[in-house]
Scaffold this motif. Sequence first.
Motif, PDB file in Angstrom:
ATOM      1  N   GLU A 173       0.816  -1.204   0.000  1.00 20.36           N
ATOM      2  CA  GLU A 173       0.000   0.000   0.000  1.00 20.36           C
ATOM      3  C   GLU A 173       0.856   1.264   0.000  1.00 20.36           C
ATOM      4  O   GLU A 173       0.453   2.311  -0.492  1.00 20.36           O
ATOM      5  N   SER A 177       1.022   4.644  -5.236  1.00 20.54           N
ATOM      6  CA  SER A 177       1.006   5.775  -6.153  1.00 20.54           C
ATOM      7  C   SER A 177       2.092   5.663  -7.210  1.00 20.54           C
ATOM      8  O   SER A 177       2.011   6.308  -8.237  1.00 20.54           O
ATOM      9  N   GLN A 189      -6.132  12.036  -5.598  1.00 24.35           N
ATOM     10  CA  GLN A 189      -6.495  10.994  -4.651  1.00 24.35           C
ATOM     11  C   GLN A 189      -7.461  10.005  -5.300  1.00 24.35           C
ATOM     12  O   GLN A 189      -7.437   8.807  -4.996  1.00 24.35           O
ATOM     13  N   ALA A 190      -8.305  10.510  -6.204  1.00 22.05           N
ATOM     14  CA  ALA A 190      -9.268   9.628  -6.867  1.00 22.05           C
ATOM     15  C   ALA A 190      -8.563   8.528  -7.653  1.00 22.05           C
ATOM     16  O   ALA A 190      -8.970   7.355  -7.618  1.00 22.05           O
ATOM     17  N   ASN A 192      -5.430   7.581  -7.111  1.00 23.98           N
ATOM     18  CA  ASN A 192      -4.733   6.764  -6.120  1.00 23.98           C
ATOM     19  C   ASN A 192      -5.653   5.676  -5.588  1.00 23.98           C
ATOM     20  O   ASN A 192      -5.223   4.541  -5.346  1.00 23.98           O
ATOM     21  N   ASP A 193      -6.933   6.021  -5.404  1.00 23.63           N
ATOM     22  CA  ASP A 193      -7.905   5.031  -4.953  1.00 23.63           C
ATOM     23  C   ASP A 193      -8.085   3.933  -5.996  1.00 23.63           C
ATOM     24  O   ASP A 193      -8.214   2.749  -5.650  1.00 23.63           O
ATOM     25  N   VAL A 194      -8.099   4.316  -7.272  1.00 28.45           N
ATOM     26  CA  VAL A 194      -8.152   3.315  -8.340  1.00 28.45           C
ATOM     27  C   VAL A 194      -6.932   2.396  -8.251  1.00 28.45           C
ATOM     28  O   VAL A 194      -7.030   1.177  -8.399  1.00 28.45           O
ATOM     29  N   ARG A 196      -5.221   1.604  -5.618  1.00 26.48           N
ATOM     30  CA  ARG A 196      -5.353   0.690  -4.485  1.00 26.48           C
ATOM     31  C   ARG A 196      -6.268  -0.494  -4.834  1.00 26.48           C
ATOM     32  O   ARG A 196      -6.006  -1.631  -4.435  1.00 26.48           O
ATOM     33  N   VAL A 197      -7.343  -0.210  -5.575  1.00 26.15           N
ATOM     34  CA  VAL A 197      -8.229  -1.290  -6.004  1.00 26.15           C
ATOM     35  C   VAL A 197      -7.475  -2.246  -6.925  1.00 26.15           C
ATOM     36  O   VAL A 197      -7.562  -3.476  -6.785  1.00 26.15           O
ATOM     37  N   ARG A 358     -11.514  15.059 -11.128  1.00 27.72           N
ATOM     38  CA  ARG A 358     -10.148  15.031 -10.590  1.00 27.72           C
ATOM     39  C   ARG A 358      -9.304  16.129 -11.248  1.00 27.72           C
ATOM     40  O   ARG A 358      -8.320  15.849 -11.932  1.00 27.72           O
TER      41      ARG A 358
END
Length: 401
Positions: A173, A177, A189-190, A192-194, A196-197, A358
Amino acid sequence: MPDLSHSCPESKDADSVITTNELPIGAIVRALCQAANSGPDLLYEVMLKLSLMVEATAPMYGLSTWTLETGQRPRLEWAEGLSEAELSAGQAIVSESLATDSQWPKIQVRDTSVCFVLTSARPGCAGAALYGLCVRPLSTQQARDLGAIMDVTRLAHSHIAVGRAIATSEPAEARISKTALPGMIFASQAMNDVGRVVARIKDSNSTVLITGESGTGKELVAHAIHRLSRRCEKEFIPFNCSAAPPELIESMLFGHRKGSFTGALRDNEGLIRAAENGTLFLDEIGDLPLGLQPKLLRFLQEGEIHTLGEQSPRKVNIRVIAATHKDLEQLVRDKLFREDLFYRIATLTVKVPPLRERPEDISALISHYLSHYARRNDRAIAGITWEAIRVLESYSWPGNV
């Protein structure tokens, strides 16, 4: 973090390292040695710093960084300005370069690409390399300077303990990025969330559905999933369900035997079999003809296909990634898409946000494309005004990227 901007003790002016061709040899050696013995994150930072030095020596229109575990294909960590074809060519060069110290490429006049080995691959120790494409063929001076940088990396290797493994204890984790979406430009951040998924689902064998508006980068996300997965050494086969005549899609996907229908002049294994042990990417899955959906559903459920002209089905081992810009749930309600197929392909989902949600990514994209096209077209562009950036950030971007 090692700082490549400082010259070695013999250098008189750290600010004139590049302009006077006095390379900071001591600093590079120390940085590479420290990075190779400290862990992947530090090595990554040194790779980026070295890329800036290479760029200052000979302008590049595309750069990439790679790592390699023994016995595997190189893994893309970061890329800018390179197409998929150029990345594939670079992967082959990096693979050959990282195979053994004796095969490190030499920098020569008129070369149009460069490959720097930062750490060679050994059992338990990952290799790392920097690959780039030049704006124009290297001049004699540029080849000499880049050759000096290459010699410095070799010098660093002589100080690295043989067999010292690169630490891999850092939580995944923490590096999302940088590594989760190779080839994509973002700062939000949006996204970055993708990332992480993607990091969570990359090694799953379940089908993945990527949703998002046209132009948001759904195929790039699919490529990232494949590149980061255990299947990355096998093929990534894309197919656009809306780009082929409906009557030919079955043959193109599932294959056919010679003589199975008029015009079948030779055997065709089909794209699904071509992706064996790899990834099949079905773009615009919402446009798949309704009559073909039951056959795709059986393939996803049973892991087998029935080639046209063959009497029995055959097992296949494929990871399927699908993408669409349409609302599949609405298509299900309108009886234009099978409900059971929808739930089968939506086992895992990734939603790519539109660019208007974004805006912090816009400045990063501006910087990338200004540099990319200026170099490709050999044009000098000083930059872009803050006012222009503000205007672009306030635009709704209906076509996204």
